[in-house]
Design a protein around this motif. Structure first.
Motif, PDB file in Angstrom:
ATOM      1  N   ALA A  42       2.858  -0.007   4.898  1.00 39.64           N
ATOM      2  CA  ALA A  42       2.722   1.000   3.843  1.00 39.64           C
ATOM      3  C   ALA A  42       4.027   1.718   3.548  1.00 39.64           C
ATOM      4  CB  ALA A  42       1.657   2.022   4.234  1.00 39.64           C
ATOM      5  N   LEU A  43       4.131   2.188   2.319  1.00 37.71           N
ATOM      6  CA  LEU A  43       5.143   3.161   1.927  1.00 37.71           C
ATOM      7  C   LEU A  43       4.483   4.527   1.985  1.00 37.71           C
ATOM      8  CD1 LEU A  43       6.745   1.478  -1.236  1.00 37.71           C
ATOM      9  CD2 LEU A  43       7.577   1.409   1.115  1.00 37.71           C
ATOM     10  N   VAL A  44       5.143   5.500   2.616  1.00 41.73           N
ATOM     11  CA  VAL A  44       4.607   6.860   2.712  1.00 41.73           C
ATOM     12  C   VAL A  44       5.401   7.760   1.773  1.00 41.73           C
ATOM     13  CG1 VAL A  44       4.183   8.831   4.213  1.00 41.73           C
ATOM     14  CG2 VAL A  44       3.867   6.508   5.097  1.00 41.73           C
ATOM     15  N   LEU A  45       4.686   8.463   0.892  1.00 46.20           N
ATOM     16  CA  LEU A  45       5.318   9.341  -0.087  1.00 46.20           C
ATOM     17  C   LEU A  45       4.994  10.792   0.225  1.00 46.20           C
ATOM     18  CD1 LEU A  45       6.842   9.820  -2.789  1.00 46.20           C
ATOM     19  CD2 LEU A  45       4.627   9.556  -3.945  1.00 46.20           C
ATOM     20  N   GLY A  46       6.041  11.571   0.514  1.00 46.30           N
ATOM     21  CA  GLY A  46       5.900  13.010   0.676  1.00 46.30           C
ATOM     22  C   GLY A  46       6.482  13.715  -0.541  1.00 46.30           C
ATOM     23  N   CYS A  47       5.790  14.739  -1.032  1.00 50.31           N
ATOM     24  CA  CYS A  47       6.265  15.490  -2.203  1.00 50.31           C
ATOM     25  C   CYS A  47       6.067  16.982  -1.966  1.00 50.31           C
ATOM     26  CB  CYS A  47       5.477  15.115  -3.458  1.00 50.31           C
ATOM     27  SG  CYS A  47       5.663  13.431  -4.032  1.00 50.31           S
ATOM     28  N   ASP A  48       6.947  17.782  -2.559  1.00 54.12           N
ATOM     29  CA  ASP A  48       6.735  19.216  -2.568  1.00 54.12           C
ATOM     30  C   ASP A  48       7.421  19.815  -3.787  1.00 54.12           C
ATOM     31  OD1 ASP A  48       5.589  21.384  -0.596  1.00 54.12           O
ATOM     32  OD2 ASP A  48       7.335  22.251  -1.598  1.00 54.12           O
ATOM     33  N   SER A  49       6.743  20.774  -4.425  1.00 56.04           N
ATOM     34  CA  SER A  49       7.259  21.372  -5.657  1.00 56.04           C
ATOM     35  C   SER A  49       7.461  22.873  -5.501  1.00 56.04           C
ATOM     36  CB  SER A  49       6.282  21.135  -6.819  1.00 56.04           C
ATOM     37  OG  SER A  49       6.092  19.763  -7.068  1.00 56.04           O
ATOM     38  N   VAL A  50       8.519  23.369  -6.133  1.00 59.43           N
ATOM     39  CA  VAL A  50       8.737  24.812  -6.255  1.00 59.43           C
ATOM     40  C   VAL A  50       9.287  25.090  -7.645  1.00 59.43           C
ATOM     41  CG1 VAL A  50       9.171  25.167  -3.791  1.00 59.43           C
ATOM     42  CG2 VAL A  50      11.091  24.740  -5.325  1.00 59.43           C
TER      43      VAL A  50
ATOM     44  N   PRO B 225       0.826  -1.213   0.000  1.00 64.25           N
ATOM     45  CA  PRO B 225       0.000   0.000   0.000  1.00 64.25           C
ATOM     46  C   PRO B 225       0.859   1.262   0.000  1.00 64.25           C
ATOM     47  CG  PRO B 225      -0.044  -1.052   2.154  1.00 64.25           C
ATOM     48  CD  PRO B 225       0.706  -1.973   1.255  1.00 64.25           C
ATOM     49  N   LEU B 226       0.382   2.283  -0.699  1.00 63.32           N
ATOM     50  CA  LEU B 226       1.076   3.569  -0.758  1.00 63.32           C
ATOM     51  C   LEU B 226       0.213   4.632  -0.095  1.00 63.32           C
ATOM     52  CD1 LEU B 226       3.559   5.171  -1.954  1.00 63.32           C
ATOM     53  CD2 LEU B 226       2.014   5.801  -3.818  1.00 63.32           C
ATOM     54  N   VAL B 227       0.817   5.419   0.774  1.00 65.82           N
ATOM     55  CA  VAL B 227       0.147   6.554   1.397  1.00 65.82           C
ATOM     56  C   VAL B 227       0.728   7.830   0.807  1.00 65.82           C
ATOM     57  CG1 VAL B 227      -0.210   7.832   3.543  1.00 65.82           C
ATOM     58  CG2 VAL B 227      -0.360   5.328   3.545  1.00 65.82           C
ATOM     59  N   LEU B 228      -0.127   8.678   0.273  1.00 64.16           N
ATOM     60  CA  LEU B 228       0.303   9.949  -0.303  1.00 64.16           C
ATOM     61  C   LEU B 228       0.117  11.048   0.734  1.00 64.16           C
ATOM     62  CD1 LEU B 228       1.215  11.682  -2.730  1.00 64.16           C
ATOM     63  CD2 LEU B 228      -1.195  11.829  -3.398  1.00 64.16           C
ATOM     64  N   ALA B 229       1.226  11.637   1.175  1.00 60.93           N
ATOM     65  CA  ALA B 229       1.189  12.680   2.205  1.00 60.93           C
ATOM     66  C   ALA B 229       1.031  14.040   1.544  1.00 60.93           C
ATOM     67  CB  ALA B 229       2.466  12.625   3.042  1.00 60.93           C
ATOM     68  N   SER B 230      -0.063  14.210   0.806  1.00 63.60           N
ATOM     69  CA  SER B 230      -0.277  15.440   0.042  1.00 63.60           C
ATOM     70  C   SER B 230      -1.755  15.599  -0.255  1.00 63.60           C
ATOM     71  CB  SER B 230       0.514  15.397  -1.277  1.00 63.60           C
ATOM     72  OG  SER B 230       0.154  16.463  -2.134  1.00 63.60           O
ATOM     73  N   ALA B 231      -2.222  16.848  -0.248  1.00 66.94           N
ATOM     74  CA  ALA B 231      -3.614  17.131  -0.592  1.00 66.94           C
ATOM     75  C   ALA B 231      -3.779  17.425  -2.077  1.00 66.94           C
ATOM     76  CB  ALA B 231      -4.102  18.330   0.213  1.00 66.94           C
ATOM     77  N   SER B 232      -2.698  17.347  -2.852  1.00 64.16           N
ATOM     78  CA  SER B 232      -2.738  17.733  -4.260  1.00 64.16           C
ATOM     79  C   SER B 232      -3.598  16.775  -5.092  1.00 64.16           C
ATOM     80  CB  SER B 232      -1.310  17.744  -4.838  1.00 64.16           C
ATOM     81  OG  SER B 232      -1.344  17.792  -6.244  1.00 64.16           O
ATOM     82  N   PRO B 233      -4.686  17.267  -5.691  1.00 65.37           N
ATOM     83  CA  PRO B 233      -5.491  16.410  -6.566  1.00 65.37           C
ATOM     84  C   PRO B 233      -4.730  15.983  -7.817  1.00 65.37           C
ATOM     85  CG  PRO B 233      -6.297  18.677  -6.626  1.00 65.37           C
ATOM     86  CD  PRO B 233      -5.272  18.623  -5.545  1.00 65.37           C
ATOM     87  N   ALA B 234      -3.798  16.826  -8.276  1.00 65.63           N
ATOM     88  CA  ALA B 234      -3.025  16.481  -9.468  1.00 65.63           C
ATOM     89  C   ALA B 234      -2.090  15.305  -9.196  1.00 65.63           C
ATOM     90  CB  ALA B 234      -2.227  17.689  -9.945  1.00 65.63           C
TER      91      ALA B 234
ATOM     92  N   CYS C 226      10.125  12.058  -0.996  1.00 59.97           N
ATOM     93  CA  CYS C 226      10.645  11.286   0.125  1.00 59.97           C
ATOM     94  C   CYS C 226       9.744  10.085   0.347  1.00 59.97           C
ATOM     95  CB  CYS C 226      10.719  12.144   1.385  1.00 59.97           C
ATOM     96  SG  CYS C 226      11.442  11.275   2.804  1.00 59.97           S
ATOM     97  N   LEU C 227      10.325   8.893   0.328  1.00 60.09           N
ATOM     98  CA  LEU C 227       9.573   7.653   0.470  1.00 60.09           C
ATOM     99  C   LEU C 227      10.078   6.908   1.695  1.00 60.09           C
ATOM    100  CD1 LEU C 227       7.356   6.079  -1.145  1.00 60.09           C
ATOM    101  CD2 LEU C 227       9.232   4.746  -2.147  1.00 60.09           C
ATOM    102  N   ARG C 228       9.165   6.592   2.610  1.00 66.54           N
ATOM    103  CA  ARG C 228       9.527   5.863   3.836  1.00 66.54           C
ATOM    104  C   ARG C 228       8.801   4.519   3.877  1.00 66.54           C
ATOM    105  NH1 ARG C 228      11.052   7.237   9.390  1.00 66.54           N
ATOM    106  NH2 ARG C 228      11.192   9.407   8.714  1.00 66.54           N
ATOM    107  N   ASP C 229       9.560   3.477   4.153  1.00 66.82           N
ATOM    108  CA  ASP C 229       8.993   2.148   4.348  1.00 66.82           C
ATOM    109  C   ASP C 229       8.667   2.001   5.831  1.00 66.82           C
ATOM    110  OD1 ASP C 229       8.453  -0.554   4.657  1.00 66.82           O
ATOM    111  OD2 ASP C 229      10.016  -1.204   3.269  1.00 66.82           O
ATOM    112  N   THR C 230       7.374   1.979   6.167  1.00 72.98           N
ATOM    113  CA  THR C 230       6.992   1.937   7.582  1.00 72.98           C
ATOM    114  C   THR C 230       7.305   0.584   8.220  1.00 72.98           C
ATOM    115  OG1 THR C 230       4.713   1.291   7.039  1.00 72.98           O
ATOM    116  CG2 THR C 230       5.183   3.657   7.261  1.00 72.98           C
ATOM    117  N   ALA C 231       7.511  -0.434   7.403  1.00 69.49           N
ATOM    118  CA  ALA C 231       7.832  -1.753   7.954  1.00 69.49           C
ATOM    119  C   ALA C 231       9.270  -1.827   8.446  1.00 69.49           C
ATOM    120  CB  ALA C 231       7.581  -2.836   6.907  1.00 69.49           C
TER     121      ALA C 231
END
Length: 204
Positions: A70-78, A7-16, A114-119
């Motif tokens: 789960a893998l947690v994916l954080g993203c940020d763009s500038v 499972p992948l968790v997206l740590a972002s509210a971005s609909p895109a 940034c991708l973190r393996d929670t296991a």
């Protein structure tokens, strides 16, 4: 629909970002980080994008409601324009100012991942960079675009997959990165943590 093996968790509210992942066969669980992005103001664009992605990933990885393993994916763009990090403009006046500076020029969209393996607790992180060429839009076009509200809540005050697409004359690099998440980079980060990209696909 059978759930993915990883499972992948997206740590972002971005609909895109969410739609990009869905189009690629991944149905992530969305958990918004709530990180205050202003805490890192002043950093160079490359560092800012990566550190914000790391902060978002870390914040969500501590939550209790994560799927097991789960893998947690954080993203940020500038947008990097002349070494200045341009995030979300927030209000119309700033969006107009940005477009007056951007039009007819070239910037680099930088997205930290940034991708973190929670296991295992292991983390892999990197920044993807894509060169973006902007059209020499008129004042009337800028005003009309800003009036739609679209540029106010997106990094760099533009989209390539929405109303702003006609104002982008070309890109060099990963198109998905400009939308907000580099699929090839996420694949590489997952492999670094010992996971196959295809294990993230939602089985149908």
């Amino acid at each position: 629909m059978t759930p993915p093996r990883t499972p992948l968790v997206l740590a972002s509210a971005s609909p895109a970002r969410l739609q990009t992942l869905r189009n690629a066969g991944v149905e992530p669980v969305v958990i918004v980080s709530g990180v205050d992005e202003s805490v890192l103001d002043g950093l160079p664009p490359l560092e800012l994008a990566l550190q914000l992605a790391e902060l978002k990933c870390a914040a969500v990885a501590e939550r209790d409601e994560l799927p097991e393993g789960a893998l947690v994916l954080g993203c940020d763009s500038v947008l990097d324009l002349d070494g200045e990090a341009l995030g979300k403009p927030g209000h119309p006046e700033e969006a107009v100012r940005r477009w007056q500076a951007m039009r007819g020029r070239t910037g680099v969209l930088r997205t930290g991942h940034c991708l973190r393996d929670t296991a295992t607790g292991r983390v892999a992180a990197a920044t993807a960079s894509t060169t973006v060429h902007f059209a020499d839009v008129t004042d009337e076009e800028v005003a009309a675009y800003v009036a739609t509200g679209e540029p106010l809540a997106v990094a760099g005050a533009f989209t390539v997959d929405g109303l702003g697409g006609a104002f982008v004359t070309g890109i060099e690099g990963d198109h998905h990165n400009v939308v907000g998440v580099s699929l090839p980079l996420v694949r590489d980060l997952a492999a670094e943590l010992g996971h196959s990209w295809t294990d993230l696909w939602t089985r149908r």
